[in-house]
Each structure stands twice: as structure tokens, then as C-alpha cells.
Scaffold this active site. Structure first.
Site, PDB file in Angstrom:
ATOM      1  CE  LYS A  56      -4.161  -1.825   2.273  1.00 47.28           C
ATOM      2  NZ  LYS A  56      -5.181  -1.551   3.301  1.00 47.28           N
ATOM      3  CG  ASP A  89      -8.094   0.951   3.803  1.00 52.90           C
ATOM      4  OD1 ASP A  89      -8.877   0.118   3.316  1.00 52.90           O
ATOM      5  OD2 ASP A  89      -6.857   0.855   3.673  1.00 52.90           O
TER       6      ASP A  89
END
Ligand code: ATR
Length: 275
Positions: A60, A97
Site C-alpha cells: 500500500k 479505508d
């Protein structure tokens, strides 16, 4: 779907369920790509005709540096979990997220209001950064961060404070029980309580019974923290919701449809988690 390893990811199954329900001809393929190969693999995506990709651990952060452009959330959090490819063949990185965390909370507790009071976030890793960003973007007035390694919490607060407009403070791990008495949202982002890990040892005696308790761990769904909170009457939110809701914006971006998050979908995924 990019990860290393990648077989633990539920995203292919989740997107697969939506594609099937909506009768869309598509597939989310898990690609196990090593960290050394990430910068070789990503630039090929536009040429392969892909509409996008999801990114999981450990890629990520590195993905952020390999995008043509990233959104504000990805820049602030320092990580990308969703890639889309625009008409010019450019890779656009996003982070959904924090959005997924808040949407999960809102779906579980529609009356939740960000201004109900301070949030206490346990942990200071990548997940904590996304949760802090989500809470701050939703308008939570004050966020306290507590992490076993205090320095990491300090770094999180320093880096995020420039992009979020709420008050942040760091508290000591050993004193977490002293910071509960006015908390409206308590969130565990550490791996404590996850299968194979010890439980999070925290007495909730001082926590208002009106506070909502969220655990982003989803294996098991009912962590010892959530069980303790439920028994004393706090509203609880498990980690599956965040997993599902962070995927919605990706699906919408790639296929132009906002997929539904239903009880049936939850049940199917819970069955998948048991496999
Ligand atoms: P993620 O990206 O999922 O947030 P991570 O960056 O590895 O994963 O962060 C894991 C978090 O769980 C950290 O806050 C970590 O605390 P440290 O920064 O002190 O390592 C926390 N954590 C993991 N094991 C822990 C333990 N046994 N006790 C307390 N906290 C723990």
C-alpha cells in the site's frame, strides 16, 4: 488484486459476489507480486486493458509512489488501496479505508454523529492512520491515539495533523483506562484479539455505556473486546463492515454501479471467512 502473499485476501470473493449479483462480466484476479517486482508490474496495467486494481499488504505504501496521481486521502494516509486507470492510461491511486470505516459505523449505527464526543484509537499502524483520517474527515472533534510504541503514535499525529483539522493527542499505553470516561468512539486497530494473538486487555469500567466500540479485526468477528463491550451494553461494530465498505468505491469507480451491502452479502462472506 496485488499482495504478497495474496491468498489471504477476501477482496476477490467480495467483488466476485457483487459481479455475480449484478451480472457484470468481470473478475478480480489475485496477483502475488513481490515488493521488488511492484514497480515493473504496475506500469503494465493500462496496456493489459485492466480497469483497476486493489492493493493490500505490503504494497500500500510503495504503490503511492508509483501513481500518476493520488487523492487527498491516499496522500494524507500515505498509502493506496485502490487503483483506477483513467482514459489517458494513467494510474490513479486512492485510499478508501477511512471511508470504509466510517460507512461501516454509519450503517451499523445510523444515528451516530461525529460530534458526540472524542474518539480513542488504539494502534498507530497503517490501519490506524486510515481510521484517524476517516474519523477526522467525518468531523470528530478530538482524537486520542494510544500505541504500545509511543513514538509511532507521535509520528502518526505529526504527519496527519497537517491534513486533518481536529485536535489530536497521544496517551500512554499503560494508562489507556484513564482516558475512557468521556469517549464516544473506541476503536481497536491493533492486531490484539486477532486469531493467534493475545486479547486486548482493557477494562471498560470507565467507558460510557453510550460509547460505540469498533474492532477492525474480523477473524474472529466477535473479539474479546467486542464481547466485553456488548455484555455491558455498548453498541459494537465488527471489522467485516470496514472490509466491505472500503471496496464499494472501488467497484463503483470501475463498473459504474454502487454495489449493495446487504445482510445476505454479510452472511455469505461470514461463511467464506470460516472456510
Ligand atoms: P496495520 O497496517 O494493520 O495497522 P501494522 O502497521 O503492523 O498493521 O500495525 C499493527 C499495530 O498493532 C501497531 O499499532 C502495533 O503496535 P506497535 O506499533 O507498538 O508495534 C500493534 N500491536 C501488534 N502487536 C501488539 C501487541 N502484542 N501489543 C500491543 N500492540 C500490538
Amino acid at each position: 488484486m496485488l499482495g504478497f502473499p495474496v491468498k489471504q485476501s477476501y477482496s476477490p470473493r467480495l467483488h466476485g459476489r457483487w459481479l455475480e449479483a449484478l451480472n457484470i462480466d468481470g473478475i478480480l484476479v489475485p496477483f502475488e507480486v513481490s515488493p521488488e517486482d511492484l514497480s515493473l508490474v504496475l506500469p503494465t496495467f493500462p496496456r493489459l486493458g485492466l480497469v483497476g486494481a486493489c492493493v493490500t499488504i505490503p504494497h500500500k505504501e510503495a504503490t503511492l509512489t508509483l501513481m500518476h496521481n493520488v487523492d487527498d486521502a491516499a496522500r494524507a494516509i500515505g498509502a493506496v488501496n485502490v487503483i483506477s486507470i483513467n482514459d489517458n492510461g494513467e494510474l490513479i491511486g486512492r485510499n478508501t479505508d477511512g471511508y470504509g470505516f466510517i460507512e461501516s459505523l454509519r450503517q451499523s449505527l445510523p444515528d451516530w454523529k461525529a460530534d458526540h464526543g472524542p474518539a480513542l484509537v488504539l494502534g498507530a499502524g497503517g490501519a490506524a492512520r486510515a481510521v484517524v483520517y476517516g474519523l477526522a474527515s467525518a468531523g470528530v472533534p478530538e482524537i486520542r491515539v494510544i500505541n504500545r510504541t509511543r513514538k509511532r503514535a507521535e509520528r502518526l499525529a505529526k504527519e496527519l495533523s497537517t491534513s486533518i483539522g481536529c485536535r489530536m493527542s497521544i496517551c500512554d499505553w499503560d494508562e489507556m483506562e484513564n482516558h475512557l470516561s468521556d469517549v464516544a468512539v473506541l476503536v481497536n486497530t491493533t492486531s490484539l484479539g486477532m486469531v493467534g494473538m493475545p486479547p486486548l486487555r482493557l477494562s471498560l469500567n470507565h467507558l460510557p455505556v453510550t460509547a460505540v466500540v469498533v474492532d477492525i479485526v474480523y477473524v474472529p468477528l466477535m473479539t474479546p473486546l467486542l464481547e466485553g463491550a456488548r455484555q455491558r451494553g455498548n453498541h459494537i461494530v465488527d471489522g467485516l463492515g470496514m472490509l466491505i465498505h472500503q471496496a464499494r468505491p472501488a467497484f463503483r469507480e470501475w463498473f459504474g454501479v454502487d454495489p449493495e451491502v446487504t445482510e445476505t452479502l454479510r452472511s455469505l462472506l461470514i461463511a467464506d471467512l470460516r472456510v
